[in-house]
Scaffold this motif. Structure first.
Motif, PDB file in Angstrom:
ATOM      1  N   MET A  75      26.446  38.218   1.148  1.00  0.00           N
ATOM      2  CA  MET A  75      26.670  37.189  -0.069  1.00  0.00           C
ATOM      3  C   MET A  75      28.232  36.497   1.647  1.00  0.00           C
ATOM      4  O   MET A  75      28.779  35.237   0.973  1.00  0.00           O
ATOM      5  N   THR A  76      29.264  37.607   1.970  1.00  0.00           N
ATOM      6  CA  THR A  76      30.282  37.032   2.345  1.00  0.00           C
ATOM      7  C   THR A  76      30.134  36.139   3.704  1.00  0.00           C
ATOM      8  O   THR A  76      30.170  34.805   4.508  1.00  0.00           O
ATOM      9  N   TRP A  77      28.395  36.997   4.756  1.00  0.00           N
ATOM     10  CA  TRP A  77      28.443  36.386   5.922  1.00  0.00           C
ATOM     11  C   TRP A  77      27.488  34.776   5.260  1.00  0.00           C
ATOM     12  O   TRP A  77      27.775  33.904   5.768  1.00  0.00           O
ATOM     13  N   SER A  78      26.971  34.692   4.342  1.00  0.00           N
ATOM     14  CA  SER A  78      26.167  33.992   3.586  1.00  0.00           C
ATOM     15  C   SER A  78      26.840  32.547   3.544  1.00  0.00           C
ATOM     16  O   SER A  78      27.070  31.106   3.757  1.00  0.00           O
ATOM     17  N   THR A  79      28.482  32.624   2.919  1.00  0.00           N
ATOM     18  CA  THR A  79      29.116  31.933   2.512  1.00  0.00           C
ATOM     19  C   THR A  79      29.888  31.416   3.913  1.00  0.00           C
ATOM     20  O   THR A  79      29.621  30.235   3.546  1.00  0.00           O
ATOM     21  N   LEU A  80      30.258  31.715   5.105  1.00  0.00           N
ATOM     22  CA  LEU A  80      30.480  31.171   5.628  1.00  0.00           C
ATOM     23  C   LEU A  80      29.515  30.573   6.738  1.00  0.00           C
ATOM     24  O   LEU A  80      29.724  29.643   7.358  1.00  0.00           O
ATOM     25  N   VAL A  81      28.692  30.928   6.601  1.00  0.00           N
ATOM     26  CA  VAL A  81      27.672  30.021   7.378  1.00  0.00           C
ATOM     27  C   VAL A  81      27.525  29.084   7.024  1.00  0.00           C
ATOM     28  O   VAL A  81      26.977  27.838   7.132  1.00  0.00           O
ATOM     29  N   LEU A  82      27.182  28.975   5.755  1.00  0.00           N
ATOM     30  CA  LEU A  82      26.905  27.530   5.001  1.00  0.00           C
ATOM     31  C   LEU A  82      28.004  27.074   4.861  1.00  0.00           C
ATOM     32  O   LEU A  82      27.723  25.768   4.222  1.00  0.00           O
ATOM     33  N   THR A  83      29.750  27.029   4.761  1.00  0.00           N
ATOM     34  CA  THR A  83      30.652  26.342   4.955  1.00  0.00           C
ATOM     35  C   THR A  83      31.194  26.378   5.781  1.00  0.00           C
ATOM     36  O   THR A  83      31.926  25.075   6.098  1.00  0.00           O
ATOM     37  N   HIS A  84      31.362  27.564   7.343  1.00  0.00           N
ATOM     38  CA  HIS A  84      31.256  26.804   8.779  1.00  0.00           C
ATOM     39  C   HIS A  84      30.546  26.101   9.275  1.00  0.00           C
ATOM     40  O   HIS A  84      29.394  26.581   9.611  1.00  0.00           O
ATOM     41  N   SER A  85      31.073  25.419  10.770  1.00  0.00           N
ATOM     42  CA  SER A  85      29.905  25.556  11.613  1.00  0.00           C
ATOM     43  C   SER A  85      29.212  26.689  12.580  1.00  0.00           C
ATOM     44  O   SER A  85      30.781  27.544  12.650  1.00  0.00           O
ATOM     45  N   PRO A  86      28.543  26.667  13.538  1.00  0.00           N
ATOM     46  CA  PRO A  86      28.610  27.800  14.700  1.00  0.00           C
ATOM     47  C   PRO A  86      30.086  27.752  15.103  1.00  0.00           C
ATOM     48  O   PRO A  86      29.833  29.237  15.489  1.00  0.00           O
ATOM     49  N   ILE A  87      30.360  26.881  15.672  1.00  0.00           N
ATOM     50  CA  ILE A  87      31.192  26.968  16.745  1.00  0.00           C
ATOM     51  C   ILE A  87      32.060  27.632  16.389  1.00  0.00           C
ATOM     52  O   ILE A  87      33.657  28.386  16.425  1.00  0.00           O
ATOM     53  N   GLN A  88      32.478  27.133  15.158  1.00  0.00           N
ATOM     54  CA  GLN A  88      33.559  27.395  14.365  1.00  0.00           C
ATOM     55  C   GLN A  88      33.941  28.968  13.864  1.00  0.00           C
ATOM     56  O   GLN A  88      34.465  29.934  14.281  1.00  0.00           O
ATOM     57  N   ILE A  89      32.280  29.730  13.903  1.00  0.00           N
ATOM     58  CA  ILE A  89      32.515  30.975  12.822  1.00  0.00           C
ATOM     59  C   ILE A  89      32.424  32.085  14.242  1.00  0.00           C
ATOM     60  O   ILE A  89      33.225  33.263  15.093  1.00  0.00           O
ATOM     61  N   GLU A  90      32.308  31.648  15.984  1.00  0.00           N
ATOM     62  CA  GLU A  90      32.105  31.927  17.186  1.00  0.00           C
ATOM     63  C   GLU A  90      33.117  32.222  17.650  1.00  0.00           C
ATOM     64  O   GLU A  90      33.956  33.402  18.129  1.00  0.00           O
ATOM     65  N   LEU A  91      34.498  31.293  17.497  1.00  0.00           N
ATOM     66  CA  LEU A  91      35.904  31.414  17.901  1.00  0.00           C
ATOM     67  C   LEU A  91      36.286  32.076  17.114  1.00  0.00           C
ATOM     68  O   LEU A  91      37.946  32.612  17.386  1.00  0.00           O
ATOM     69  N   PRO A 117      23.401  25.366  18.609  1.00  0.00           N
ATOM     70  CA  PRO A 117      23.702  26.422  18.933  1.00  0.00           C
ATOM     71  C   PRO A 117      23.791  26.990  20.154  1.00  0.00           C
ATOM     72  O   PRO A 117      21.841  27.822  19.765  1.00  0.00           O
ATOM     73  N   VAL A 118      24.401  28.550  20.621  1.00  0.00           N
ATOM     74  CA  VAL A 118      24.300  28.638  21.639  1.00  0.00           C
ATOM     75  C   VAL A 118      23.852  30.094  21.335  1.00  0.00           C
ATOM     76  O   VAL A 118      22.548  30.689  21.641  1.00  0.00           O
ATOM     77  N   PHE A 119      23.857  30.645  20.414  1.00  0.00           N
ATOM     78  CA  PHE A 119      23.300  31.684  18.904  1.00  0.00           C
ATOM     79  C   PHE A 119      22.842  31.489  17.849  1.00  0.00           C
ATOM     80  O   PHE A 119      23.579  30.662  17.219  1.00  0.00           O
ATOM     81  N   ARG A 120      22.356  32.017  17.102  1.00  0.00           N
ATOM     82  CA  ARG A 120      21.416  31.994  16.270  1.00  0.00           C
ATOM     83  C   ARG A 120      22.227  32.244  15.176  1.00  0.00           C
ATOM     84  O   ARG A 120      22.662  33.508  14.579  1.00  0.00           O
ATOM     85  N   THR A 121      22.749  31.289  14.284  1.00  0.00           N
ATOM     86  CA  THR A 121      23.598  31.364  13.158  1.00  0.00           C
ATOM     87  C   THR A 121      22.900  31.017  12.200  1.00  0.00           C
ATOM     88  O   THR A 121      22.509  30.022  11.636  1.00  0.00           O
ATOM     89  N   SER A 122      22.041  32.114  11.286  1.00  0.00           N
ATOM     90  CA  SER A 122      21.638  32.002  10.709  1.00  0.00           C
ATOM     91  C   SER A 122      22.261  32.421   9.428  1.00  0.00           C
ATOM     92  O   SER A 122      22.477  34.473   9.590  1.00  0.00           O
ATOM     93  N   THR A 123      21.364  32.519   8.265  1.00  0.00           N
ATOM     94  CA  THR A 123      21.971  34.007   6.991  1.00  0.00           C
ATOM     95  C   THR A 123      21.203  34.891   6.920  1.00  0.00           C
ATOM     96  O   THR A 123      21.004  36.458   6.674  1.00  0.00           O
ATOM     97  N   THR A 124      19.996  35.080   7.389  1.00  0.00           N
ATOM     98  CA  THR A 124      19.011  36.539   7.585  1.00  0.00           C
ATOM     99  C   THR A 124      19.825  37.116   8.464  1.00  0.00           C
ATOM    100  O   THR A 124      20.198  36.554  10.032  1.00  0.00           O
ATOM    101  N   LEU A 125      19.876  38.595   8.539  1.00  0.00           N
ATOM    102  CA  LEU A 125      20.700  38.972   9.405  1.00  0.00           C
ATOM    103  C   LEU A 125      20.018  39.847  10.389  1.00  0.00           C
ATOM    104  O   LEU A 125      18.887  40.275   9.847  1.00  0.00           O
TER     105      LEU A 125
END
Length: 379
Positions: free
Chosen positions: A32-48, A128-136
């Motif tokens: 749930m935490t990871w899904s929230t991050l993916v849905l509310t932030h861009s992949p670049i923001q999450i990566e950095l 995105p450079v890395f695959r950023t999805s809600t699927t683990l």
């Protein structure tokens, strides 16, 4: 920062072996935490944000704690350091402030370089450079990718460190070929080795953890940043961002512990890496360019009496891998033997229980499945 502070991230890797309610709830909470991050932030923001948080948590904070411990109780610290008192960091405030400032500059430069590369490549590739999805990612897939990432990192680290940062020229072509084609001898690099020597190897003593990022910015990017980021770019099509975070966390912890010069580092292999790092900084001749020591063993550039295979043998004997392997083979063999005996017994019982007989009405079978001597007539 939420990625790092979410404790359930560790339980994800053990979810297949530990089937408890707490593990299931932790996995659900992490998802749930990871899904929230993916849905509310861009992949670049999450990566950095995630990469910076990992470097701060696994390098900066432990390095400062080790530095405080070494300066507050030096009499105790020197007893658990390679080379004793010579492995202690400088105690004057001016030198420490300069080292810390340079380390923080390189940390910021590392973040800026990753931001520029990730943003530029995402614009160029339109994804995105890395695959950023809600699927683990699956655990076994992560293990295979981590093995490949560490292998590529070791290759990049060794050859960059040896040929570019320590002035060892690449091997020249054979003389016969060079005479025919007139190939010039490869020049010996001078600029990068001088920078690396004047900054990273300024103190001819065992390192301390803060020195992981104490170097001139150009050698630092070639030695620490690119060998970690380039392997991830090679696997970018199938690499999940979580796998990159795990890889970055493990490499950061490894660098922090290997540069601490402590003799009490847990694990024989990790302790061997720390000892080889100390020999690289204090050795009279150059060597130990890699981290794991495999390529140093292959090329004959290892320092010290022990090599990586001695560490592997000690680790195997420590965990009694040979005895465990033999027990596993014996247990598997006994299970197979029991299965074969059971199958043979069932087959013999069926042969004894089914006897062809004949009577006046016709032929049939006398079925005795219970093997009690009394059969049932089956026409």
């Amino acid at each position: 920062m939420d990625i790092l502070l979410s404790l359930p991230i560790a339980s994800y890797f053990f979810s297949t072996s530990v089937t408890s309610w707490s593990t299931s709830l932790n996995l659900l909470f992490f998802y749930m935490t990871w899904s929230t991050l993916v849905l509310t932030h861009s992949p670049i923001q999450i990566e950095l944000i995630g990469a910076t948080a990992i470097r701060v948590a696994f390098w900066l904070v432990p390095s400062l704690l080790f530095l405080v411990f070494d300066n507050l109780v030096p009499s105790v610290a020197e007893t658990i350091k390679y080379n004793g008192a010579s492995a202690l960091p400088p105690r004057d405030f001016k030198s420490l402030s300069r080292l810390l400032a340079l380390a923080l500059v390189n940390l910021s430069l590392e973040t800026v370089a990753e931001a520029c590369l990730s943003l530029g490549l995402s614009v160029l590739w339109k994804q995105p450079v890395f695959r950023t999805s809600t699927t683990l990612p699956l655990p076994w897939q992560m293990i295979k990718q981590l093995g490949l990432l560490f292998t590529l990192r070791e290759i990049f680290t060794y050859y960059t460190h040896r040929y570019w940062l320590h002035g060892t020229p690449p091997p020249a072509p054979p003389s016969a070929i060079s005479k025919r084609i007139k190939i010039p001898k490869p020049p010996k690099p001078r600029y990068l080795p001088s920078l690396h020597k004047s900054y990273c190897h300024k103190y001819r003593s065992p390192p301390f953890s803060l020195q992981v990022k104490v170097d001139h910015p150009l050698p630092f990017l070639l030695h620490r940043f690119l060998p970690t980021y380039l392997p991830a770019l090679i696997l970018r099509n199938n690499l999940h961002l979580l796998t990159f975070f795990v890889f970055l966390s493990l490499t950061t912890i490894e660098e922090t512990l290997s540069h601490s010069s402590y003799t009490i580092i847990p694990g024989i292999i990790m302790g061997g890496i720390a000892k080889r790092t100390c020999l690289h900084y204090t050795g009279r001749k150059q060597g130990n360019y890699g981290t794991w020591g495999v390529l140093d063993w292959v090329h004959g550039t290892g320092l010290g009496k022990r090599d990586v295979w001695d560490d592997v043998r000690d680790e195997a004997s420590r965990h009694q891998l040979r005895r465990r392997g033999e027990d596993m083979v014996n247990e598997t063999g006994s299970k197979v033997e029991k299965t074969l005996r059971r199958s043979k017994r069932n087959l013999d019982g069926n042969k004894r229980g089914r006897r062809a007989i004949s009577n006046k009405k016709g032929k049939g079978w006398l079925v005795d499945d219970e093997d009690d001597g009394e059969g049932d007539w089956v026409p």
